[in-house]
Design a protein around this motif. Structure first.
Motif, PDB file in Angstrom:
ATOM      1  N   PRO A 102     -40.026 -45.783  23.081  1.00  0.00           N
ATOM      2  CA  PRO A 102     -39.847 -46.810  24.378  1.00  0.00           C
ATOM      3  C   PRO A 102     -38.464 -46.772  24.651  1.00  0.00           C
ATOM      4  CG  PRO A 102     -41.423 -47.713  22.585  1.00  0.00           C
ATOM      5  CD  PRO A 102     -40.899 -46.290  21.922  1.00  0.00           C
ATOM      6  N   ARG A 166     -43.873 -50.078  27.032  1.00  0.00           N
ATOM      7  CA  ARG A 166     -45.310 -50.662  26.415  1.00  0.00           C
ATOM      8  C   ARG A 166     -46.245 -49.105  26.386  1.00  0.00           C
ATOM      9  NH1 ARG A 166     -46.963 -55.183  25.165  1.00  0.00           N
ATOM     10  NH2 ARG A 166     -49.180 -55.083  25.995  1.00  0.00           N
ATOM     11  N   LEU A 170     -47.378 -47.287  23.033  1.00  0.00           N
ATOM     12  CA  LEU A 170     -48.729 -46.839  22.856  1.00  0.00           C
ATOM     13  C   LEU A 170     -49.024 -45.614  22.257  1.00  0.00           C
ATOM     14  CD1 LEU A 170     -51.620 -48.258  22.500  1.00  0.00           C
ATOM     15  CD2 LEU A 170     -51.760 -47.881  24.587  1.00  0.00           C
ATOM     16  N   CYS A 173     -47.736 -44.859  18.953  1.00  0.00           N
ATOM     17  CA  CYS A 173     -48.408 -45.362  17.776  1.00  0.00           C
ATOM     18  C   CYS A 173     -49.505 -44.374  17.789  1.00  0.00           C
ATOM     19  CB  CYS A 173     -48.969 -46.613  18.384  1.00  0.00           C
ATOM     20  SG  CYS A 173     -47.846 -47.994  18.072  1.00  0.00           S
ATOM     21  N   TYR A 241     -40.726 -45.963  15.190  1.00  0.00           N
ATOM     22  CA  TYR A 241     -40.863 -46.676  14.120  1.00  0.00           C
ATOM     23  C   TYR A 241     -39.548 -47.521  13.544  1.00  0.00           C
ATOM     24  CZ  TYR A 241     -45.495 -45.081  12.706  1.00  0.00           C
ATOM     25  OH  TYR A 241     -46.855 -44.941  12.785  1.00  0.00           O
ATOM     26  N   ALA A 243     -37.041 -48.380  15.008  1.00  0.00           N
ATOM     27  CA  ALA A 243     -36.527 -49.698  15.905  1.00  0.00           C
ATOM     28  C   ALA A 243     -37.450 -50.803  15.938  1.00  0.00           C
ATOM     29  CB  ALA A 243     -36.782 -49.007  17.587  1.00  0.00           C
ATOM     30  N   ALA A 244     -38.954 -50.305  15.297  1.00  0.00           N
ATOM     31  CA  ALA A 244     -39.647 -51.239  15.158  1.00  0.00           C
ATOM     32  C   ALA A 244     -39.570 -51.952  13.706  1.00  0.00           C
ATOM     33  CB  ALA A 244     -40.972 -50.915  15.298  1.00  0.00           C
ATOM     34  N   GLY A 245     -38.730 -51.627  12.810  1.00  0.00           N
ATOM     35  CA  GLY A 245     -38.371 -52.005  11.622  1.00  0.00           C
ATOM     36  C   GLY A 245     -39.361 -51.545  10.683  1.00  0.00           C
ATOM     37  N   VAL A 246     -40.291 -50.469  11.006  1.00  0.00           N
ATOM     38  CA  VAL A 246     -41.259 -49.860   9.870  1.00  0.00           C
ATOM     39  C   VAL A 246     -40.531 -48.371   9.363  1.00  0.00           C
ATOM     40  CG1 VAL A 246     -43.284 -48.880   9.723  1.00  0.00           C
ATOM     41  CG2 VAL A 246     -42.954 -50.797  10.921  1.00  0.00           C
ATOM     42  N   THR A 247     -40.906 -48.192   8.181  1.00  0.00           N
ATOM     43  CA  THR A 247     -40.349 -46.921   7.538  1.00  0.00           C
ATOM     44  C   THR A 247     -40.375 -45.575   8.616  1.00  0.00           C
ATOM     45  OG1 THR A 247     -40.119 -45.370   5.789  1.00  0.00           O
ATOM     46  CG2 THR A 247     -42.408 -46.523   6.423  1.00  0.00           C
ATOM     47  N   LYS A 249     -39.887 -42.877   7.507  1.00  0.00           N
ATOM     48  CA  LYS A 249     -40.148 -41.582   6.702  1.00  0.00           C
ATOM     49  C   LYS A 249     -41.675 -40.564   6.579  1.00  0.00           C
ATOM     50  CE  LYS A 249     -37.126 -43.575   3.455  1.00  0.00           C
ATOM     51  NZ  LYS A 249     -36.961 -44.580   2.006  1.00  0.00           N
TER      52      LYS A 249
ATOM     53  N   LEU B 197     -48.605 -54.199  20.549  1.00  0.00           N
ATOM     54  CA  LEU B 197     -49.732 -53.361  21.336  1.00  0.00           C
ATOM     55  C   LEU B 197     -51.032 -53.119  20.425  1.00  0.00           C
ATOM     56  CD1 LEU B 197     -47.269 -50.547  22.354  1.00  0.00           C
ATOM     57  CD2 LEU B 197     -48.506 -51.943  23.875  1.00  0.00           C
ATOM     58  N   MET B 293     -36.976 -55.172   7.735  1.00  0.00           N
ATOM     59  CA  MET B 293     -35.679 -55.062   8.522  1.00  0.00           C
ATOM     60  C   MET B 293     -35.610 -55.799   9.868  1.00  0.00           C
ATOM     61  SD  MET B 293     -35.583 -50.948   8.128  1.00  0.00           S
ATOM     62  CE  MET B 293     -37.325 -50.670   7.526  1.00  0.00           C
ATOM     63  N   LYS B 294     -36.585 -56.679   9.811  1.00  0.00           N
ATOM     64  CA  LYS B 294     -36.710 -57.665  11.026  1.00  0.00           C
ATOM     65  C   LYS B 294     -35.792 -58.728  11.103  1.00  0.00           C
ATOM     66  CE  LYS B 294     -39.349 -56.261  14.122  1.00  0.00           C
ATOM     67  NZ  LYS B 294     -38.775 -55.394  15.319  1.00  0.00           N
TER      68      LYS B 294
END
Lengths: 294, 294
Positions: A102, A166, A170, A173, A241, A243-247, A249, B197, B293-294
């Motif tokens: 995004p 958006r 998607l 993901c 990931y 930027a969304a706060g998810v790992t 790795k 999403l 991380m949020k």
């Protein structure tokens, strides 16, 4: 203004097939092959896509520009087009349909907007038109509905909101699951091979999970040939990931695996030259032999 | 000497069911519950496993010791047993059946060997006895064939070589795929939720990949309740990959995800209290709310 002429930037594997579908749907489809590879040139020609000699002319004729290429080139292609828009004074709506984060989509959108054109964020899910169910073009942005004019012409178009990012999100993901899983499965068998356990793991899976084994085998056969293309996509996914706060790795690991595959001689294969009889065990042997840390 | 009495260290979810199978197969099954949780105590009792008051007595009666517990405790349990072996002078063969890396298995084996006992490396694949196909006990090491006496008694025993580390390695490969994939799928929907999403990704998957969606949904429902247990296993898997020269990042990412799940209130659930109607979207909302991380 209805869309009559669509320009496709970089009509490769996916883009040329989309062009063919749009042509069959009654639209004019053009491109500009300046500086493109012979492969792209041949594909465009075979699909019947008309080459224009320069970007300025392409933009003068186009009611809508679709950029469908490798993610690592998306920003560069957009800024080349943006420059041509500013230089030529022709600035038709521009849809970035590449597998980018995004944040990258927003950056590209800013570039295009500065050149005076409307920007649409797009993400393609599914194989090229002509191979089963038509691909879904998810689109977002205030002008996304413009893309709906292409719906049913070899592709499905699905607007999912006004916000840029958006549609790209998607796509990220979805691809993070499919291409991440394939990379993980490849890693599993590379480790098994390094430990001398490929046969034992194969036997365990063939007992009750044969479909999964066959799917991993077919992935391992095909992945080296696309690995170089997937590298940029894994970088975009890891950034999404994070930027969304998810790992990030998993996809940094997937990046490592696609780099490994790209370093093997199998990476030179194309969909036409892949050995259809190569077993997972044979593929794993090649991968393990090229491990950088060994 | 034939195996008549088997001691099971830490007879939890898997261990107590194995014990029940061995009892049904005509063997005596004992344990030592000193310092064990009420859950383990209840499970052992229900399975009919006989508690001995101290490790020394358990070792005096046992012809074979199986350690079946959480991977993070494997080394500690082995050294406790090794000490009891040295102190009591009773040192029956010891099989470590925990999900540990080949390196951890070798370390445990050295500990046990120093106490004068034979060591067998083991790795369990499949659900506990009584839930479909019997679990496979892969075993390796020079005395691995001793375990074959348990074959058919609720479990399948498969010797795969003389080398300590092979059985553990196979377990690591298999679990790296199953538990790594589950973690990746959970990550995908956590990102989708963070990007707003989830509904769009659900709709895309329900069109043609419904079985996959249902499988991810059922995973997301169950995983928080086992997440704490999986953390140690992901560490062992990442170490296994790294030692094999393959990127450890997939399972470092999986570790991050299981830590995230363990930090949610859903982690307090047990197999009996899980909400069987919780949708993937509801689960993803909880996971996304707890992103560190949020």
């Amino acid at each position: 203004m209805p869309v009559k002429t669509v320009a496709i930037m970089s009509p490769g594997e996916m883009g040329h097939a989309v062009g063919r579908g749009l042509l069959a749907g009654g639209l004019s489809v053009i491109t500009c092959l300046e500086g493109r590879s012979d492969l792209t040139r041949n594909l465009a020609e075979r699909a019947g896509i008309v080459d224009t000699p320069a970007l300025g002319e392409m933009l003068a004729e186009a009611d809508l520009v679709l950029c469908i290429g490798p993610p690592a080139k998306a920003a560069e292609m957009a800024s080349t087009v943006a420059r041509a828009m500013s230089d030529s004074g022709n600035a038709p709506p521009y849809a970035d349909c590449n597998a980018v984060s995004p944040a990258t989509a927003r950056r590209i959108g800013d570039d295009i907007a500065r050149a005076g054109a409307d920007f649409i964020d797009g993400g393609i899910i599914g194989p090229p038109p002509g191979k089963g169910a038509p691909p879904r073009f998810y689109v977002s942005g205030e002008r996304a509905s413009l893309m709906s004019e292409l719906d049913g012409k070899g592709i499905r178009v699905r607007p999912i909101g006004d916000e840029i990012g958006r549609a790209s999100g998607l796509k990220m993901c979805f691809a993070s699951m499919t291409k991440g899983t394939l990379a993980l499965q490849t890693a599993v068998f590379t480790v098994a091979e390094a430990l001398g356990l490929t046969g034992e793991l194969r036997d365990e899976l063939l007992e009750g999970r044969e479909a999964l084994y066959k799917q991993i085998e077919s992935g391992a056969r095909r992945l080296p040939s696309v690995s170089a293309r997937y590298i940029g996509e894994m970088e975009e996914i890891a950034a999404t990931y994070e930027a969304a706060g998810v790992t990030p790795k998993f996809h940094q690991g997937a990046l490592d695996i696609y780099r490994l595959l790209a370093s093997t001689p199998l990476a030179k294969e194309t969909s036409e030259t892949i050995d259809p009889n190569r077993t997972l065990e044979e593929a794993a042997k090649v991968f393990a032999r090229h491990l950088p840390m060994k």
